[in-house]
Scaffold this motif. Structure first.
Motif, PDB file in Angstrom:
ATOM      1  N   ASP A 126       0.729  -1.342   0.023  1.00  0.00           N
ATOM      2  CA  ASP A 126       0.047   0.086   0.077  1.00  0.00           C
ATOM      3  C   ASP A 126       0.929   1.265  -0.021  1.00  0.00           C
ATOM      4  OD1 ASP A 126      -2.138   1.480   0.183  1.00  0.00           O
ATOM      5  OD2 ASP A 126      -2.645   1.173   2.118  1.00  0.00           O
ATOM      6  N   SER A 127       1.860   1.234   1.060  1.00  0.00           N
ATOM      7  CA  SER A 127       2.793   2.411   1.070  1.00  0.00           C
ATOM      8  C   SER A 127       3.528   2.790  -0.294  1.00  0.00           C
ATOM      9  CB  SER A 127       3.525   2.345   2.227  1.00  0.00           C
ATOM     10  OG  SER A 127       4.552   1.394   2.039  1.00  0.00           O
ATOM     11  N   TRP A 128       4.014   1.648  -0.924  1.00  0.00           N
ATOM     12  CA  TRP A 128       4.889   1.663  -1.984  1.00  0.00           C
ATOM     13  C   TRP A 128       4.054   1.844  -3.424  1.00  0.00           C
ATOM     14  CZ3 TRP A 128      10.208   2.962  -1.968  1.00  0.00           C
ATOM     15  CH2 TRP A 128      10.870   2.801  -0.852  1.00  0.00           C
ATOM     16  N   LEU A 129       3.231   1.268  -3.599  1.00  0.00           N
ATOM     17  CA  LEU A 129       2.474   1.078  -4.736  1.00  0.00           C
ATOM     18  C   LEU A 129       1.105   1.879  -4.624  1.00  0.00           C
ATOM     19  CD1 LEU A 129       3.497  -2.629  -5.769  1.00  0.00           C
ATOM     20  CD2 LEU A 129       4.700  -0.493  -6.496  1.00  0.00           C
ATOM     21  N   GLY A 130       0.486   1.870  -3.452  1.00  0.00           N
ATOM     22  CA  GLY A 130      -1.030   2.278  -3.491  1.00  0.00           C
ATOM     23  C   GLY A 130      -1.782   1.492  -3.764  1.00  0.00           C
ATOM     24  N   ILE A 131      -1.632  -0.099  -3.702  1.00  0.00           N
ATOM     25  CA  ILE A 131      -2.383  -1.107  -3.976  1.00  0.00           C
ATOM     26  C   ILE A 131      -2.822  -1.772  -2.752  1.00  0.00           C
ATOM     27  CG2 ILE A 131      -2.705  -3.228  -4.983  1.00  0.00           C
ATOM     28  CD1 ILE A 131      -0.478  -2.274  -6.975  1.00  0.00           C
ATOM     29  N   MET A 169      12.743   0.793  -3.497  1.00  0.00           N
ATOM     30  CA  MET A 169      13.638   0.769  -2.330  1.00  0.00           C
ATOM     31  C   MET A 169      15.017   0.834  -2.513  1.00  0.00           C
ATOM     32  SD  MET A 169      12.746  -2.073   0.669  1.00  0.00           S
ATOM     33  CE  MET A 169      10.939  -1.408   1.240  1.00  0.00           C
ATOM     34  N   LEU A 170      15.432   0.223  -3.230  1.00  0.00           N
ATOM     35  CA  LEU A 170      16.910   0.204  -3.587  1.00  0.00           C
ATOM     36  C   LEU A 170      17.408   1.540  -4.032  1.00  0.00           C
ATOM     37  CD1 LEU A 170      19.585  -1.753  -3.234  1.00  0.00           C
ATOM     38  CD2 LEU A 170      19.050  -2.031  -5.661  1.00  0.00           C
ATOM     39  N   GLU A 171      16.545   2.177  -4.748  1.00  0.00           N
ATOM     40  CA  GLU A 171      17.111   3.537  -5.256  1.00  0.00           C
ATOM     41  C   GLU A 171      16.769   4.705  -4.232  1.00  0.00           C
ATOM     42  OE1 GLU A 171      18.314   6.454  -7.946  1.00  0.00           O
ATOM     43  OE2 GLU A 171      18.196   4.393  -7.946  1.00  0.00           O
ATOM     44  N   ARG A 172      15.860   4.557  -3.275  1.00  0.00           N
ATOM     45  CA  ARG A 172      15.773   5.372  -2.166  1.00  0.00           C
ATOM     46  C   ARG A 172      16.843   5.120  -1.072  1.00  0.00           C
ATOM     47  NH1 ARG A 172      10.288   6.004   1.086  1.00  0.00           N
ATOM     48  NH2 ARG A 172       9.428   6.296  -1.310  1.00  0.00           N
ATOM     49  N   LEU A 173      17.348   3.891  -0.760  1.00  0.00           N
ATOM     50  CA  LEU A 173      18.314   3.535   0.178  1.00  0.00           C
ATOM     51  C   LEU A 173      19.829   4.019  -0.571  1.00  0.00           C
ATOM     52  CD1 LEU A 173      17.570  -0.284   0.805  1.00  0.00           C
ATOM     53  CD2 LEU A 173      17.685   1.642   2.550  1.00  0.00           C
ATOM     54  N   LYS A 174      19.870   4.102  -1.793  1.00  0.00           N
ATOM     55  CA  LYS A 174      21.160   4.583  -2.334  1.00  0.00           C
ATOM     56  C   LYS A 174      21.143   6.218  -2.263  1.00  0.00           C
ATOM     57  CE  LYS A 174      21.717   1.332  -6.098  1.00  0.00           C
ATOM     58  NZ  LYS A 174      21.831   0.955  -7.366  1.00  0.00           N
TER      59      LYS A 174
END
Length: 391
Positions: A126-131, A169-174
């Motif tokens: 829900d938080s990442w894809l709004g599904i 998630m990986l992109e945000r961690l970077k």
């Protein structure tokens, strides 16, 4: 993304695994049942990269699972992505004696991104894809056959959603520079020792009061006996004997097998049958627990003392403040036992005194213990302030 029909034959599975072996990562999930067995009964494995997804039926007659298990445990070029993967890893370990490597767990990664210590899969999606995930098939008996299309689609969704979330998630961690923060947690999760389930250590899961070596020795012997009985019969350990009965037997051992009829929680037939005889053999052969195996005292840290316990409480408060300030789950920064050790005077072999944890929290924790940091209230908000050590 191409979603395959349920895979039930070896050739299709081998071809899928050959293609996935060239993927930079695969997302993996399992469906299993363990209510009536000692070993988790693997019922379905779902796997996906960014191009294709499939569910594999491990119960299909004649299906050769080796290509899939090799992909998960032998191919170290492909990153394996799970969400809250502890039980999935346990199943793979039981099948192969190994755990997937390299490993990434999105629940662990979420700790570094301020999403709490144990975010559930539905909330993650829900938080990442709004599904919003349809949870209707969540309580499926996955061991029954045939599985209908709705069940299979529901199961595959767990990895197709994850294959979209992981790159983001990986992109945000970077971007936040927090990827390296997760290395130690991922190594801990992937340690095969977590899943070995040594019968000699089964007693540590049973709650018992007191620290008498003879009682704990019997507890160790009885718990080991129960573990081996449960394995041989493939029954949940609690179906053999419940924990409270084990603790009672350890503290008040019967003198002879006939006395088992008087033990609450045991069938009266144990007074004369073979399983009762094996239990008595375990009790009679038990040796007092060795000094090296004795658990720590109730205060956990004998050298902590009352003042040290107060200091540990202050460190826990500091941990909450620091975790709030940098938007990270507290457990990723430090664990309670480390804070108690620091409060008791330990300075070596603590994760918070090295690497990124020292920069983000350990330096402040050390300064607090040694009098260079104090709590303050500013604008109604609890903060930390530097202070000169009093003479």
């Amino acid at each position: 993304m191409h979603v395959h029909p349920l895979i039930t034959d070896s050739a299709t599975l081998a071809n899928l695994c050959a293609r996935l072996a060239d993927a930079p990562f695969v997302c993996v999930d399992t469906e299993f049942m363990r209510e009536n067995t000692y070993w988790p009964e693997l019922c379905l494995i779902q796997i996906a990269d960014t191009e294709e997804a499939a569910a594999i039926d491990p119960k299909a007659p004649g299906l050769d699972m080796k290509p899939l298990l090799d992909l998960l445990t032998e191919n170290d070029e492909v990153l394996k992505v799970f969400h809250a993967g502890g039980q999935d890893l346990e199943i793979i370990y039981n099948l192969t004696g190994k755990t997937p490597y390299p490993l990434f767990d999105t629940q662990v990664a979420a700790m570094a991104l301020g999403q709490g210590e144990q975010i559930g899969y539905s909330n993650l999606v829900d938080s990442w894809l709004g599904i919003q995930i349809d949870k209707g098939a969540r309580f499926t008996d996955w061991s029954r056959r045939p599985l209908d299309d709705r069940q299979v689609d529901y199961a595959i969704g767990d990895v197709t959603h994850l294959s979209k979330i992981f790159p983001r998630m990986l992109e945000r961690l970077k971007k936040t520079g927090r990827g390296a923060w997760l290395d130690q947690e991922m190594e801990r999760l992937g340690d095969p020792a977590n899943y070995a389930n040594d019968p000699d250590l089964a007693w540590k899961r049973v709650r018992i009061s007191g620290r008498r070596a003879d009682v704990l020795g019997r507890l160790k012997a009885i718990a080991k006996w129960r573990e081996l009985e449960a394995r041989s019969k493939d029954l949940p350990r609690g179906r053999i004997v419940k924990d409270e009965t084990i603790a009672d037997l350890a503290g008040h051992p019967p003198k002879r097998q006939a006395d088992l009829a008087k033990v609450r929680g045991l069938s009266t037939t144990w007074a004369s049958n073979d399983i009762g005889k094996r239990l008595m053999t375990a009790i009679e052969g038990a040796a007092p627990l060795s000094t090296e195996e004795m658990p720590p005292r109730d205060d956990r840290k004998p050298g902590l003392g009352k003042e040290g316990a107060l200091v540990a409480d202050l460190l826990k408060l500091l941990l909450k403040i620091r975790a709030r300030d940098i938007d990270v789950a507290p457990r990723l920064l430090a664990r309670g036992e480390e804070l108690e050790a620091l409060a008791a005077g330990q300075r070596g072999d603590l994760a918070i005194l090295g690497g990124w944890r020292f920069d983000q929290f350990g330096r402040d924790a050390l300064d607090l213990v040694e009098g260079r940091l104090a709590f303050a209230v500013s604008g109604g908000k609890l903060t930390m302030t530097r202070t000169e050590r009093l003479a």
